[in-house]
Design an enzyme around this catalytic site. Structure first.
Site, short mmCIF file in Angstrom:
data_model
loop_
_atom_site.label_atom_id
_atom_site.label_comp_id
_atom_site.label_asym_id
_atom_site.label_seq_id
_atom_site.Cartn_x
_atom_site.Cartn_y
_atom_site.Cartn_z
N HIS A 46 0.82 -1.21 0.00
CA HIS A 46 0.00 0.00 0.00
C HIS A 46 0.86 1.26 0.00
O HIS A 46 0.47 2.28 0.56
CB HIS A 46 -0.97 0.01 1.19
CG HIS A 46 -2.16 -0.87 0.96
ND1 HIS A 46 -3.26 -0.45 0.26
CD2 HIS A 46 -2.39 -2.16 1.32
CE1 HIS A 46 -4.15 -1.45 0.21
NE2 HIS A 46 -3.64 -2.50 0.82
N ASP A 48 2.70 1.85 -3.09
CA ASP A 48 3.02 2.17 -4.50
C ASP A 48 2.26 3.41 -4.94
O ASP A 48 2.75 4.17 -5.78
CB ASP A 48 2.79 0.98 -5.44
CG ASP A 48 1.38 0.41 -5.46
OD1 ASP A 48 0.58 0.74 -4.56
OD2 ASP A 48 1.07 -0.37 -6.39
N GLY A 136 -8.47 -13.63 -8.31
CA GLY A 136 -9.05 -12.95 -7.14
C GLY A 136 -8.39 -13.32 -5.82
O GLY A 136 -9.02 -13.27 -4.78
N SER A 140 -2.38 -10.83 -8.35
CA SER A 140 -2.34 -10.01 -9.57
C SER A 140 -2.72 -10.75 -10.84
O SER A 140 -2.05 -10.62 -11.87
CB SER A 140 -0.96 -9.36 -9.75
OG SER A 140 -0.78 -8.40 -8.77
N ASP A 187 1.85 -3.87 -9.59
CA ASP A 187 1.52 -5.18 -10.18
C ASP A 187 1.87 -5.22 -11.66
O ASP A 187 2.42 -6.21 -12.16
CB ASP A 187 0.02 -5.47 -10.00
CG ASP A 187 -0.42 -5.34 -8.55
OD1 ASP A 187 0.45 -5.32 -7.66
OD2 ASP A 187 -1.64 -5.26 -8.31
C1 GLA Z 1 -3.20 -4.05 -5.01
C2 GLA Z 1 -2.90 -2.93 -6.02
C3 GLA Z 1 -1.43 -2.53 -5.97
C4 GLA Z 1 -0.98 -2.24 -4.53
C5 GLA Z 1 -1.41 -3.37 -3.59
C6 GLA Z 1 -1.12 -3.06 -2.15
O1 GLA Z 1 -2.53 -5.21 -5.39
O2 GLA Z 1 -3.20 -3.36 -7.32
O3 GLA Z 1 -1.21 -1.43 -6.79
O4 GLA Z 1 -1.47 -1.01 -4.10
O5 GLA Z 1 -2.80 -3.65 -3.71
O6 GLA Z 1 0.24 -2.93 -1.96
#
Ligand code: GLA
Length: 403
Positions: A46, A48, A136, A140, A187
């Site tokens: 959290h 990025d 899900g 990613s 991601d």
């Molecule tokens: C999801 C979002 C990423 C990142 C993460 C938490 O995967 O797609 O961009 O913010 O949550 O680190």
């Protein structure tokens, strides 16, 4: 009950499914195949979208697209991974490439979005998509679909995007505007840039990347991913909320970027009485530091330090950023209390999904059993049945595959 690693279909198997499905539906062999991996984030959660650093690695699991050009300007796409929608095993979407408005079919919107932001003329094509990235689960699967699509388009048209950063931004724009998920840039970047035996340090402010050799096996260690099998509804609504709170906290601290912040910047928030914003900002600021320290630890092959930082990261995500959930906490606690475990944490957006654990290879079986036992004790056998375990090594990013 013995707990074993989950056997996902391997690359050759999904390639075979893709080619067979293509032949059965389109009556010819596909001319092109491209794939892009999912990811697990080792640390840097959290942050990025807060100008921070992240340290993910690409997984061996990929989304694969095989396809061919065809006359006209229609895309005709079959997915064999549609179980997320209507519980079907396959689904088909046909759309005109002259109208790139998002439609009702969510999986097709990822593809439409990427075509739209790729902004080169794309002629008609037919394609089949198969993935072995768990859908899900916070690994990613979405980014892997976006990046696989972009890689496929680049090869189909022969028009390359000028940089990896630009590739990631195109895919991120698709996710923001076609599926309304205001994600960060981690991601998509790791799915584009992953390298075998390397973790990727990404500076989310400059989008510079640094490949860091990461071969856990040299110290008889492995990376174990545990998929909790749960996804709470909150995951969708809380993500944008956290983003907004981080921005609010930044404004209160009168800063332009979290990179200019130090722990002393927090005193403004302490005085303001904004307890929740204080917690959010404290997570961001300390997680940025932890991620930089973790990258240094990896460079020095100091896996003990890496593990310690992973544990601290989980505590911060649980208590300050409040994006963990009881299932993830039970799994992380069970793991870190086992001997031979260096570190464990939730990974990805949170509110379900996966944990990532760094541990000695020799204790993998007993740690998996302990994690499952704790899950049974806290929840029930059915819930524990849904847990999956995967051991992963850092793998390659997006690429063309030979058919
Ligand atoms: C999801 C979002 C990423 C990142 C993460 C938490 O995967 O797609 O961009 O913010 O949550 O680190």
């Amino acid at each position: 009950m013995t707990t074993q690693l989950t056997k996902l279909p391997n690359f050759e198997e999904i390639l075979q499914i893709a080619k067979d499905t293509f032949r059965q539906n389109f009556g010819s062999e596909p001319e092109l195949g491209c794939c892009a991996p999912g990811r697990v984030n080792l640390i840097g959660e959290h942050i990025d979208y807060n100008d921070g650093f992240v340290l993910p690695m690409a997984l061996p699991m990929v989304t694969l697209i095989v396809g061919s050009r065809c006359p006209g300007d229609e895309a005709d796409i079959i997915t064999c991974s549609a179980s997320c929608e209507e519980n079907k095993e396959t689904a088909r979407a046909k759309f005109s490439l002259t109208n790139m408005e998002p439609g009702k079919t969510k999986w097709a919107n990822y593809i439409k979005g990427v075509i739209h932001y790729y902004s080169n003329k794309v002629q008609g094509f037919k394609a089949v998509i198969v993935s072995n990235v768990p859908i899900g689960s916070g690994l990613s699967s979405s980014a892997s679909l976006e990046v696989a699509t972009l890689t496929f388009l680049e090869h189909l048209t022969g028009r390359k995007v000028e940089s990896n950063a630009k590739r990631a931004l195109i895919c991120q724009a698709a996710e923001h505007n076609y599926v309304e998920m205001p994600c960060g840039i981690m991601d998509q970047t790791i799915s584009v840039c992953g390298q075998k035996n390397h973790a990727l340090l990404l500076d989310c402010r400059s989008l510079e990347t640094y490949q860091i050799p990461f071969v856990a096996s040299e110290k008889d260690l492995v990376v174990l991913i545990c998929n909790s099998g749960v996804r709470h509804e909150l995951s969708k609504s809380e993500y944008p909320k956290r983003r907004a709170q981080c921005m609010q906290a930044l404004e209160l601290m009168a800063l332009k970027s979290y990179r200019d912040a130090t722990e002393s910047s927090l005193s403004v928030l302490e005085r303001s009485g904004e307890e929740e914003l204080l917690k959010r900002a404290r997570h961001v600021i300390t997680e940025i530091k932890r991620t930089q320290d973790a990258a240094a630890a990896l460079r020095e092959h100091n896996f003990e330090k890496m593990g310690k930082l992973m544990k601290e990261s989980h505590t911060s995500l649980r208590d300050d950023f409040q994006v963990s959930c009881i299932e993830l906490d039970v799994l992380v606690n069970a793991a870190i209390n086992c001997s031979g475990v260096l570190g464990s944490r939730m990974t990805g957006g949170g509110f379900g999904g996966c944990t990532v654990t760094l541990l000695q290879r020799s204790v993998v079986d007993s740690v998996m059993a302990t994690m499952r036992e704790n899950f049974i004790r806290k929840f029930n056998k059915d819930a524990a049945q849904r847990i999956e375990f995967y051991i992963c090594t850092p793998s390659e990013g997006a690429r063309r595959v030979s058919l």
